[in-house]
Design a protein around this motif. Structure first.
Motif: not given
Length: 57
Positions: A10-11, A13-14, A17-18
């Motif tokens: 979880r997290g 993909s975030t 993207y960052a």
């Protein structure tokens, strides 16, 4: 007996993207620095002038 290990992603993909956003901002900064140099300005100006000039045939 096989043991299944689930990794918590979880997290992820975030974070990806960052990282991509930071890379894009860095690339844009480098490109901006290059385009602001006098040498590149002169080359671009000459390119535009030659494209707009009418050939005498």
């Amino acid at each position: 007996m096989n043991k299944v290990i689930w990794l918590d992603d979880r997290g992820a993909s975030t974070a990806e993207y960052a990282i991509i956003t930071l890379a894009a901002v860095g690339f844009a900064g480098i490109l901006l620095a290059i385009l602001r140099s006098e040498e590149v300005k002169g080359m671009l100006l000459e390119l535009v002038r030659s494209a707009l000039s009418v050939s005498g045939g």
